[in-house]
Write an enzyme that holds these catalytic residues in place. Structure first.
Site, PDB file in Angstrom:
ATOM      1  N   PRO A  12       0.784  -1.468   0.226  1.00 23.43           N
ATOM      2  CA  PRO A  12       0.395  -0.043  -0.089  1.00 23.43           C
ATOM      3  C   PRO A  12       0.113   1.088   0.398  1.00 23.43           C
ATOM      4  CG  PRO A  12      -0.409  -0.945   2.152  1.00 23.43           C
ATOM      5  CD  PRO A  12       0.675  -2.471   1.235  1.00 23.43           C
ATOM      6  N   ASN A  13       0.246   2.642  -0.975  1.00 23.97           N
ATOM      7  CA  ASN A  13       0.564   3.408  -1.148  1.00 23.97           C
ATOM      8  C   ASN A  13       2.499   3.724  -1.766  1.00 23.97           C
ATOM      9  OD1 ASN A  13      -1.000   4.919   0.639  1.00 23.97           O
ATOM     10  ND2 ASN A  13      -0.257   3.765   2.628  1.00 23.97           N
ATOM     11  N   ARG A  20       4.718  11.328  -2.478  1.00 22.11           N
ATOM     12  CA  ARG A  20       4.502  10.871  -0.673  1.00 22.11           C
ATOM     13  C   ARG A  20       5.671  11.101  -0.197  1.00 22.11           C
ATOM     14  NH1 ARG A  20       4.638   4.835   0.509  1.00 22.11           N
ATOM     15  NH2 ARG A  20       4.134   5.043   3.626  1.00 22.11           N
ATOM     16  N   TYR A  25      10.813   9.425   1.198  1.00 19.17           N
ATOM     17  CA  TYR A  25      11.156   8.223  -0.357  1.00 19.17           C
ATOM     18  C   TYR A  25      11.565   8.584  -1.067  1.00 19.17           C
ATOM     19  CZ  TYR A  25       7.772   6.124   3.916  1.00 19.17           C
ATOM     20  OH  TYR A  25       7.362   5.357   4.507  1.00 19.17           O
ATOM     21  N   ASN A  76       7.808  -5.749  -0.965  1.00 18.19           N
ATOM     22  CA  ASN A  76       7.389  -4.237   0.005  1.00 18.19           C
ATOM     23  C   ASN A  76       6.195  -4.113   0.752  1.00 18.19           C
ATOM     24  OD1 ASN A  76       7.883  -2.386   1.564  1.00 18.19           O
ATOM     25  ND2 ASN A  76       9.413  -1.015   0.072  1.00 18.19           N
ATOM     26  N   ALA A  79       2.998  -0.689   4.701  1.00 15.88           N
ATOM     27  CA  ALA A  79       3.159  -0.760   6.666  1.00 15.88           C
ATOM     28  C   ALA A  79       2.516  -2.350   7.198  1.00 15.88           C
ATOM     29  CB  ALA A  79       1.702   0.612   6.569  1.00 15.88           C
ATOM     30  N   GLU A 100      12.987  -9.586   2.133  1.00 13.71           N
ATOM     31  CA  GLU A 100      12.129  -8.447   2.239  1.00 13.71           C
ATOM     32  C   GLU A 100      12.381  -6.564   2.287  1.00 13.71           C
ATOM     33  OE1 GLU A 100      11.384  -8.844   6.408  1.00 13.71           O
ATOM     34  OE2 GLU A 100      10.733  -6.140   6.926  1.00 13.71           O
ATOM     35  N   HIS A 102      12.430  -2.315   2.236  1.00 18.83           N
ATOM     36  CA  HIS A 102      12.246  -0.820   2.483  1.00 18.83           C
ATOM     37  C   HIS A 102      13.301  -0.416   2.179  1.00 18.83           C
ATOM     38  CE1 HIS A 102       9.258  -3.138   5.061  1.00 18.83           C
ATOM     39  NE2 HIS A 102      10.181  -3.853   5.765  1.00 18.83           N
ATOM     40  N   SER A 104      12.805   3.463   3.298  1.00 18.88           N
ATOM     41  CA  SER A 104      13.369   3.644   4.291  1.00 18.88           C
ATOM     42  C   SER A 104      14.276   2.908   5.318  1.00 18.88           C
ATOM     43  CB  SER A 104      12.307   4.648   5.000  1.00 18.88           C
ATOM     44  OG  SER A 104      11.153   3.234   5.736  1.00 18.88           O
ATOM     45  N   ARG A 109      12.886   5.550  12.550  1.00 21.58           N
ATOM     46  CA  ARG A 109      12.011   5.806  12.158  1.00 21.58           C
ATOM     47  C   ARG A 109      10.560   5.547  13.399  1.00 21.58           C
ATOM     48  NH1 ARG A 109       8.871   5.435   6.572  1.00 21.58           N
ATOM     49  NH2 ARG A 109       7.756   7.185   7.020  1.00 21.58           N
ATOM     50  N   ARG A 113       7.344   1.038  13.842  1.00 20.25           N
ATOM     51  CA  ARG A 113       7.753   0.785  12.469  1.00 20.25           C
ATOM     52  C   ARG A 113       8.738  -0.666  12.775  1.00 20.25           C
ATOM     53  NH1 ARG A 113       5.246   3.592   8.076  1.00 20.25           N
ATOM     54  NH2 ARG A 113       4.362   6.119   8.811  1.00 20.25           N
TER      55      ARG A 113
END
Ligand code: DQA
Length: 147
Positions: A12-13, A20, A25, A76, A79, A100, A102, A104, A109, A113
Site C-alpha cells: 500500500p501507498n 508521497r 521516500y 515491500n 505498512a 523483504e 524497505h 526507508s 523512524r 515501524r
C-alpha cells in the site's frame, strides 16, 4: 534451461512514490524504480513480474499465485509489514525464498515501524538503501537464495 521467475510485490501507498513524503521516500516514481529493476532483471537473464496493490487480500492472492510459478519473491509490504499476520502466513505457505525490502530505514523512524512480522519468514531484510535495496535483493536472490 528455463529462466527463473521472480515476483516483485509492492504494498500500500507505494503507488504514491514521487509524491508521497519525498524527504523519506525520494522523488522517483514506482514506475521509475520498476524500470530499473526490470533492466537489472534483463541483465541477469531472469523474468520478473511486477505487482502493486493497496489491499491486503490482493497482495495475498498475488503471493499465492507465486506458488509453482515463481522461484522467489521480493516484497515491500508497506505498512502491512508491521502487523499483517495474513501476509506473513501467505509468504510462509508458498515455500519460496522471500526478501523483504524497505526504502526507508524502518529502525530509525517511529517505534511501530521497528517491528516486522514478516521478517521471520524471509531470508533477508534490506532497509534504508532506497531503490538500491530492490536491486541488491534481486542480485542476492539470483546468486544466493533461488539456486
Ligand atoms: C516502507 C516502510 C513502512 O513503514 C511504510 O509503511 C511504507 C514504506 C518503506 O519502504 O520504507 O509504506 O515499507
Amino acid at each position: 534451461m528455463m529462466s527463473k521467475t521472480f515476483y516483485v510485490i509492492h504494498g500500500p501507498n507505494l503507488n504514491m512514490l514521487g509524491i508521497r513524503e519525498p524527504a523519506v521516500y525520494g522523488y522517483e516514481t514506482l514506475e521509475d524504480i520498476n524500470a530499473e529493476i526490470a533492466a537489472l532483471g534483463k541483465e541477469l537473464g531472469v523474468t520478473l513480474e511486477f505487482f502493486q496493490s493497496n489491499s491486503e487480500g490482493a497482495l495475498i492472492d498475488q503471493i499465492q499465485k507465486a506458488y509453482k510459478k515463481a522461484d522467489g519473491i521480493i516484497i515491500n509490504p508497506g505498512a502491512y509489514t508491521h502487523y499483517s499476520y495474513a501476509i506473513r502466513d501467505a509468504l510462509a505457505s508458498v515455500d519460496l525464498p522471500v526478501i523483504e525490502v524497505h526504502l526507508s530505514d524502518i529502525y530509525k523512524r517511529e517505534e511501530f515501524r521497528k517491528i516486522s512480522v514478516i521478517n521471520p519468514v524471509c531470508c533477508a531484510q534490506i532497509s534504508g538503501l532506497g531503490k538500491e535495496g530492490y536491486l541488491l535483493a534481486l542480485r542476492e536472490m539470483v546468486t544466493k537464495y533461488a539456486l
